[in-house]
Design a protein around this motif. Sequence first.
Motif, PDB file in Angstrom:
ATOM      1  N   VAL A  13       0.834  -1.205   0.000  1.00 45.85           N
ATOM      2  CA  VAL A  13       0.000   0.000   0.000  1.00 45.85           C
ATOM      3  C   VAL A  13       0.867   1.254   0.000  1.00 45.85           C
ATOM      4  N   PHE A  20      -2.187  -0.858  -5.845  1.00 41.83           N
ATOM      5  CA  PHE A  20      -3.104  -1.365  -4.825  1.00 41.83           C
ATOM      6  C   PHE A  20      -4.538  -0.914  -5.117  1.00 41.83           C
ATOM      7  N   LYS A  21      -4.695   0.305  -5.582  1.00 41.70           N
ATOM      8  CA  LYS A  21      -6.031   0.794  -5.911  1.00 41.70           C
ATOM      9  C   LYS A  21      -6.661  -0.053  -7.006  1.00 41.70           C
ATOM     10  N   ASP A  24      -7.560  -3.422  -5.580  1.00 44.15           N
ATOM     11  CA  ASP A  24      -8.761  -3.344  -4.751  1.00 44.15           C
ATOM     12  C   ASP A  24     -10.017  -3.321  -5.621  1.00 44.15           C
ATOM     13  N   ASN A  28     -11.387  -6.622  -4.666  1.00 46.11           N
ATOM     14  CA  ASN A  28     -12.097  -6.194  -3.466  1.00 46.11           C
ATOM     15  C   ASN A  28     -11.308  -6.529  -2.200  1.00 46.11           C
ATOM     16  N   VAL A  29     -10.093  -6.017  -2.133  1.00 44.17           N
ATOM     17  CA  VAL A  29      -9.220  -6.287  -0.991  1.00 44.17           C
ATOM     18  C   VAL A  29      -9.792  -5.691   0.288  1.00 44.17           C
ATOM     19  N   MET A  30     -10.427  -4.535   0.200  1.00 43.67           N
ATOM     20  CA  MET A  30     -10.963  -3.871   1.378  1.00 43.67           C
ATOM     21  C   MET A  30     -11.994  -4.739   2.091  1.00 43.67           C
ATOM     22  N   LYS A  31     -12.723  -5.539   1.358  1.00 41.57           N
ATOM     23  CA  LYS A  31     -13.698  -6.436   1.966  1.00 41.57           C
ATOM     24  C   LYS A  31     -13.013  -7.423   2.900  1.00 41.57           C
ATOM     25  N   ILE A  45      -4.607   2.819   4.829  1.00 37.07           N
ATOM     26  CA  ILE A  45      -5.019   2.862   3.418  1.00 37.07           C
ATOM     27  C   ILE A  45      -5.822   4.126   3.140  1.00 37.07           C
ATOM     28  N   ARG A  71      -6.208   5.656  -2.371  1.00 31.94           N
ATOM     29  CA  ARG A  71      -5.904   4.226  -2.484  1.00 31.94           C
ATOM     30  C   ARG A  71      -7.159   3.357  -2.512  1.00 31.94           C
ATOM     31  N   HIS A  72      -8.288   3.984  -2.251  1.00 25.71           N
ATOM     32  CA  HIS A  72      -9.548   3.228  -2.243  1.00 25.71           C
ATOM     33  C   HIS A  72     -10.649   4.100  -2.835  1.00 25.71           C
TER      34      HIS A  72
END
Length: 493
Positions: A13, A20-21, A24, A28-31, A45, A71-72
Amino acid sequence: MISYIKHIVWRFVKYEPENFKLLDVRNNVMKSLILSDCNHLIKFILFGDEEIMEDKNGYNEKGKKVKNLVRHIPSNTLWPGKIFLYDDDLNFDETEDELKDKEKIKPKNIMELAIYNCNGRELKDTIVVAYLLEYYSRYATDCAGWMCTVSKAIPLLFKYNYDDYARKLFFKECFADHDHFSGQDPDEIIPTEYKARRNHNIKFRAFRPIDEMKSDKYKPYYKIMDKLNSFKNKIAEKFEDFDNNLGKSPIALRVVPLPSFTINEINENPKKKVNYDSRKIILNILWFIFIPRWYKIGRDEKDKLSPFSRMILYENNDDIYDNPATEAIIDFRWREAVNFILSLFIRFLIYFFCFGLVSWAYVNHSTIINGKFLFALIIVFYYLAIYQFVVEMLQISYRGPRKYLGEIFNSFDMISIVLSVTVMSIMLKDFTFSDGFGGINEADTRLIVGISFSIFFLWFESILYLRILSNIGIYIYFVIIIFKSIFPLLLFM
């Protein structure tokens, strides 16, 4: 092992934010981070090395707006072929934190998942929800699209008793300083009827901006509609613009940054185009006038309602209405709601009128109103009674008996209908088609008492209908609040 994996993600990150964005968006890395409760990693992040200062709306100690690497990106749309949640992602059956939810809510975006995952926890353990709300609201000052997932998730904040987050959200900078139309001439987007009205002593008006392109092809009804709109604007200008000598008040256009907040999913699938002819139009008008309108969804399909409607269902206090954003949203949709309530009010007035004339003819043994006309009034009365009773039954079926009877307005609706129909049915024993009630020698005293009580409840019901007018409605609600407060005392007197 977990610490090493977190460190690898942290390094990726930090040194590869753009990759990374994209990762994601694709996977769907944030999930996965939310389900793993990696709060510190999520904070990095979203905000980098910055310290969150909640009371400054994203400003640093020098008073400058903080801008970090993005980043998201929020999204309600998944990558083609991807599934947001799998069957074992939220397996509460095998944990102590089993979710008992009759509505079977299934999160569809990151914001909903964060709230859903924190359900049942104390407020201090829901910091990831605060992180995401702060992050989205910061960037929403420049682009309302950053709130696309927040607008969908606001009902869950109230459902799971995290409404404190929602109250703070509505006072964020993105609601106060979102000047979406700063580069456009206000005259190009403000409807003509709002320009004609004076703006003195008015805090704000909610309206839909002019965003539709008008066809160059001339149609006959264009001329008629233009004349009607012009006449309406002249009337508004004549009665509301009487203090023009004061000059025009400055207009500051603002946007409520909640995309699709009032849009439901009931008609999600597009239907085939229907060709309307004169016969179909007449049938639709008759259907609208004589047949009660039923709900398009069932009691267990409330997830298809708009986020705004679900928020109203879940909130348990009136604090959410004490902000300009919510008031603007209500004003924006009020026209459609008031038309439906007004149609019910007109039917009720006709119902009241019929009952009043028939009762007057009974009490006075009058033959001024002939029997045929009285018979027509009785037919209209019973039809409208059935219409209103069906409307109430539809509400009971949709909302449930407990919630229906919990509203004092519904109780008076049902009492006024049942009592007046009962009294009317008793009066009909003395009705004759030839002279109406002219053959009665002496009116029944008990029946006159029943008529008096019926008239009282009908008058009270007509006053309650006036709550659609804001200037009158506020006093009606004051009386209702006072009555609810003293009602337990009245029971034990």
